[in-house]
Design an enzyme around this catalytic site. Structure first.
Site, PDB file in Angstrom:
ATOM      1  N   LYS B  17       0.862  -1.190   0.000  1.00  8.01           N
ATOM      2  CA  LYS B  17       0.000   0.000   0.000  1.00  8.01           C
ATOM      3  C   LYS B  17       0.889   1.227   0.000  1.00  8.01           C
ATOM      4  CE  LYS B  17      -4.507   0.879   0.430  1.00  8.01           C
ATOM      5  NZ  LYS B  17      -5.456   0.103  -0.396  1.00  8.01           N
ATOM      6  N   THR B  62      -4.074  -5.063   0.829  1.00  6.02           N
ATOM      7  CA  THR B  62      -3.363  -3.790   1.002  1.00  6.02           C
ATOM      8  C   THR B  62      -4.154  -2.882   1.944  1.00  6.02           C
ATOM      9  OG1 THR B  62      -4.352  -2.739  -0.959  1.00  6.02           O
ATOM     10  CG2 THR B  62      -2.312  -3.984  -1.273  1.00  6.02           C
ATOM     11  N   ASP B  63      -5.467  -3.069   1.989  1.00  3.49           N
ATOM     12  CA  ASP B  63      -6.251  -2.289   2.957  1.00  3.49           C
ATOM     13  C   ASP B  63      -5.827  -2.623   4.382  1.00  3.49           C
ATOM     14  OD1 ASP B  63      -8.804  -0.523   3.346  1.00  3.49           O
ATOM     15  OD2 ASP B  63      -8.997  -2.187   4.768  1.00  3.49           O
ATOM     16  N   PHE B 165      34.181  24.816 -14.806  1.00  2.92           N
ATOM     17  CA  PHE B 165      34.066  23.633 -15.673  1.00  2.92           C
ATOM     18  C   PHE B 165      34.919  23.888 -16.902  1.00  2.92           C
ATOM     19  CE2 PHE B 165      31.688  20.833 -18.729  1.00  2.92           C
ATOM     20  CZ  PHE B 165      32.039  19.646 -18.121  1.00  2.92           C
ATOM     21  N   ARG B 182      31.072  29.977 -12.408  1.00  5.36           N
ATOM     22  CA  ARG B 182      29.682  29.796 -12.817  1.00  5.36           C
ATOM     23  C   ARG B 182      28.814  29.549 -11.584  1.00  5.36           C
ATOM     24  NH1 ARG B 182      28.907  23.521 -14.982  1.00  5.36           N
ATOM     25  NH2 ARG B 182      29.937  22.567 -13.198  1.00  5.36           N
ATOM     26  N   GLN B 225      30.667  16.396 -10.545  1.00 11.46           N
ATOM     27  CA  GLN B 225      31.146  15.066 -10.182  1.00 11.46           C
ATOM     28  C   GLN B 225      32.063  15.113  -8.960  1.00 11.46           C
ATOM     29  OE1 GLN B 225      30.687  16.019 -13.348  1.00 11.46           O
ATOM     30  NE2 GLN B 225      30.561  14.289 -14.769  1.00 11.46           N
ATOM     31  N   ASN B 251      21.992  18.847 -12.722  1.00 11.69           N
ATOM     32  CA  ASN B 251      22.710  20.114 -12.861  1.00 11.69           C
ATOM     33  C   ASN B 251      21.700  21.147 -13.336  1.00 11.69           C
ATOM     34  OD1 ASN B 251      24.543  22.143 -13.305  1.00 11.69           O
ATOM     35  ND2 ASN B 251      26.046  20.834 -14.333  1.00 11.69           N
ATOM     36  N   HIS B 253      20.774  24.148 -14.653  1.00 12.56           N
ATOM     37  CA  HIS B 253      21.557  25.149 -15.373  1.00 12.56           C
ATOM     38  C   HIS B 253      21.034  26.566 -15.147  1.00 12.56           C
ATOM     39  CE1 HIS B 253      23.511  21.803 -17.251  1.00 12.56           C
ATOM     40  NE2 HIS B 253      22.403  21.403 -17.855  1.00 12.56           N
TER      41      HIS B 253
END
Lengths: 304, 304, 304, 304
Positions: B17, B62-63, B165, B182, B225, B251, B253
């Site tokens: 559930k 599942t109940d 980078f 950056r 990384q 990432n 941007h």
């Protein structure tokens, strides 16, 4: 002893450009065609130095992967062949790459009907299920391996009868009543692994979807578990080049609303469609002679 | 040969559930406490007959799992111990269950400040990162195994400088320019595996988060990384009872907007925050002497 | 008679560029500042020919509006003054524009704490409520009018006691039981209209939010309606330059879960947080001497 | 003078139960029918005391409104008539209610095709546009007024040619190039006001949608503004019982991707589908002899 002192090292790692929204229009004739896609790339290989020392010498920028994805879109015929072309390119042409995975979602469009005829260059988005493809290419030369996983997601399907749920295990927390007639609804995710890349892709996709829907509709269901297995079995029986199929199905509960207290009869006619929680049933149907799946199922998005 | 004729069988399967929205208020004193959670259960065991024949004799509804999740919420102290209690219950008290997995998301709240003092029984939802826990309990008696994976998701973090980078691999599709300054931003997902269940849970969670954020902030980053690896390494160095940590980082941007053409200087001051596509970097940092992970990482939601 | 034969004409119309994701970093000193915004523009004026004949001669492209939004971001101090500068520019410098509306959402960030000190250039996104501003500028010279509407949305707030609901009207469909102690929770949307543009914007925003939260927390609530009115009244009493405040509050239901049947006492301790449906209460609190609101409330997004 | 001292009073206010997820199955014959809806109620009337004093004596609980919505679902034929029945009930049978507004979204399903024939009791959700209805009923006896607004939202439509944008106004921030052939795409929201409640609802809905799509497809568009007006005009010309139509259309930008730099020709074949920002065009097309719209357009959700 739960305290560890071992050397700390880099484990499995990968990177790529996710969710490039590529639209390809074929317009060589007045009757245009459209392919609307969301494309993600993922590369694995000699990228340890980027993590350990910040050295990018082997790292092809994700921006470059994006440019490549758009450049290759010119040649799109099917999403599966487009993904194969991209994955092969990254493995063959970019030296540090050992394996590449391309995942594509494709959104379906249908031609606008004007006076009963489909329009040449105007469509509405169908908005029904999303077609998926996940291709993995690994190694070179004789070590080359390729896997294609087809699939769909968000296929919302409902049957208003022909479903029951009874005879289940009970314990002190069980208050659910068994039922012999209920609404069954789900938003299906299915992924099937091909044993070959020589496939009539669009026809096969449509056939697998139709096969699953027929089983969902016509099987008198004793449980969603049973329905899933029968859907998978029917696909494997019909398509000998499918090695296995994985199914994930939320049980989208439709509760019969208690109207008797207001003097209104409700014989499975008025329901509350509940959001959460929901049952979630997952199963794999496979063949005993299925070939090795390799890294085909190693996901990209959500891998961690 | 790509056509298969082997027997079609049921493969791995599980059910449960998902997304029970449990809120626990502790109100034994005038100063209340709140735990706001999204709880999912997943059971594995002898459920083949339900798939193959529609026989529910071993299937706990599942109940019922939902009722159990709410009943056990009375005893919540930490999400990790709550998950352990639930998983142990299903394995120990429901005969067909071989292993159980409980996944919890916890949403943080903070007291409303009135005249500088936190209110006794009123909170606003913090809305920052979501704390996660995934507990797996398997087997009984001497075969009993237990794993706890802590984590967080949606931790959106940004640094406006201290990131570069450059020196990356180029090919004919590379148009990106290197940069020495950056914006770096991500929405971090992290999961760490404990070697023990004897943990000071809230303190450890806060400490791991703070450790990762310190590294993100203070490391002069040559690539996302590198930042991920250093974040992971710092956690493992500080917490000897953490065996491994998995990190996934889009990432996000932030593109410097070209304002020069309008006569406006833009020295990393005005950015467009783009939605898609985004780079996606994923890495594991682990110890060489880490114990076996068993099925701890087998996901539930999204497993297919 | 319901068949109409009158001439078909163009009615009210407007256009603009929605959801420009502008991030402004102030980096003149080592301690940077960040403003993270979602900016939408909307112009009204002599644009009939574009609709009626496809003549774009008076239409400033939405792409140009985007460029302008980024260009003006260099001068951002507060979202309200940024919106005013943009709106004034469009009305004053683009001849066909009669009025301009700028809507901004601002997302809050907080500095990462390292050793107890906020970091100079690293933040996590707070993720709590979103601050909103909607500025309308109309006309030139002596006909110039300007309106500023401040606001917030998605402020999720909950009190675990101090709320009741009883003595309500009943009819044959009423099954709800009155209660003297319940959880009250909402995701508040509030918008307040200023009578001036000479405001200490950040301080006032924080003050209005704190004023509303104090009332939510400390008022023994007989209904969400009452709480809303008292929140609004407190704001108007404290800020004589606010003419009116509009509040919209979903009643996010937290249902006490029935655990008695499992032998577990539940004295307002364990709740199910339901998704849908939800009550939705909306009210305006205003002054009898409030000046004319003009077109200040004419929305942009969702206007149709 | 911007400081106000006037008495603080309650302004416009309303309340109701939002987003009741009602599913109605018609199963009187083996061929079932389904209506899948999201229903919101909103009441206006004598509710001042609830706000000012917390007195609930005139307040019909939102829970009661929910029960009523489900009880009336038994009689659903069309969403418009269902909404009318509910609104009339609240105004006629609940004394303090002066006017009631019911908003419904309807989700379309289509029968699963098995061997080319639509299945009797199994459907997939179409997932295309959502049909909307907003009904307002006000007053009693001779003062009774009723308005029905039909509509749709999320109709995603794209044409791959037949759209241009040129001859526009330029200023110093304009960098956009004119184009004579572009992709035009939008996610249309449209709402039309009927002059009567005596309408063939399903047929009219389909006809209005088809009329708008024909215009979108076949008009050589000089701007999205022109397309919207022509879509609206065509609807009003065909349906004399529609008084006005309001259209809101995001310009979902599809940017031709620059592949020339990689030696790949791209003659409007490969596009990037961008998320944000987007142009947003809004217009009303109406008749000079349209009757008074009363409070028909006063929204519920999002009214503040």
């Amino acid at each position: 002893m739960t305290e560890l002192t071992g050397k700390i090292v880099l484990g499995p790692h990968q990177y790529g450009k996710a969710e490039n929204r590529v639209v390809r229009i074929h317009r060589d004739t007045p009757r245009h065609e459209i392919r609307d896609m969301n494309v993600s790339s993922c590369l694995r290989g000699d990228f340890g130095a980027a993590h350990l020392e910040g050295d990018q010498g082997t790292v092809l920028p994700t921006d470059t992967q994006k440019q490549t994805i758009y450049a290759y879109a010119k040649g799109v015929e099917f999403v599966e062949t487009y993904a194969l072309a991209l994955a092969r390119h990254f493995v063959d042409d970019v030296e540090p790459v050992h394996s590449a995975r391309i995942e594509i979602e494709e959104y379906a469009w249908e031609r606008v009907a004007v006076d009963g005829v489909g329009h040449d260059h105007t469509w509405t988005r169908k908005g029904s299920e999303v077609r998926t493809a996940a291709v993995t290419v690994q190694g070179s030369g004789r070590a080359r391996r390729e896997w294609v996983i087809g699939g769909l997601k968000d296929l919302v399907v409902l049957k208003s009868t022909g479903s029951e749920f009874a005879g289940f295990l009970t314990d002190p927390y069980t208050v659910l009543e068994p039922t012999r007639d209920r609404v069954m609804a789900t938003s299906l995710v299915a992924k099937w692994r091909f044993t070959t890349t020589d496939v009539d892709w669009d026809v096969t996709y449509a056939g697998i979807k139709a096969t699953m829907l027929e089983r969902f509709a016509n099987l008198q269901s004793k449980a969603l578990q049973q329905t899933l297995f029968e859907m998978g079995r029917a696909v494997l029986e019909k398509y000998p080049f499918v090695a296995e199929i994985r199914l994930s199905a939320p049980n989208k509960h439709h509760f019969v609303y208690d109207l008797e207290r207001f003097g209104v009869a409700n014989d499975n006619e008025v329901f509350h469609a509940d959001d959460r929680p929901y049952g979630l049933i997952q199963a794999t149907v496979q063949r005993e002679d299925a070939p090795d799946a390799g890294i085909a199922w190693d996901a990209y998005t959500g891998a961690v």
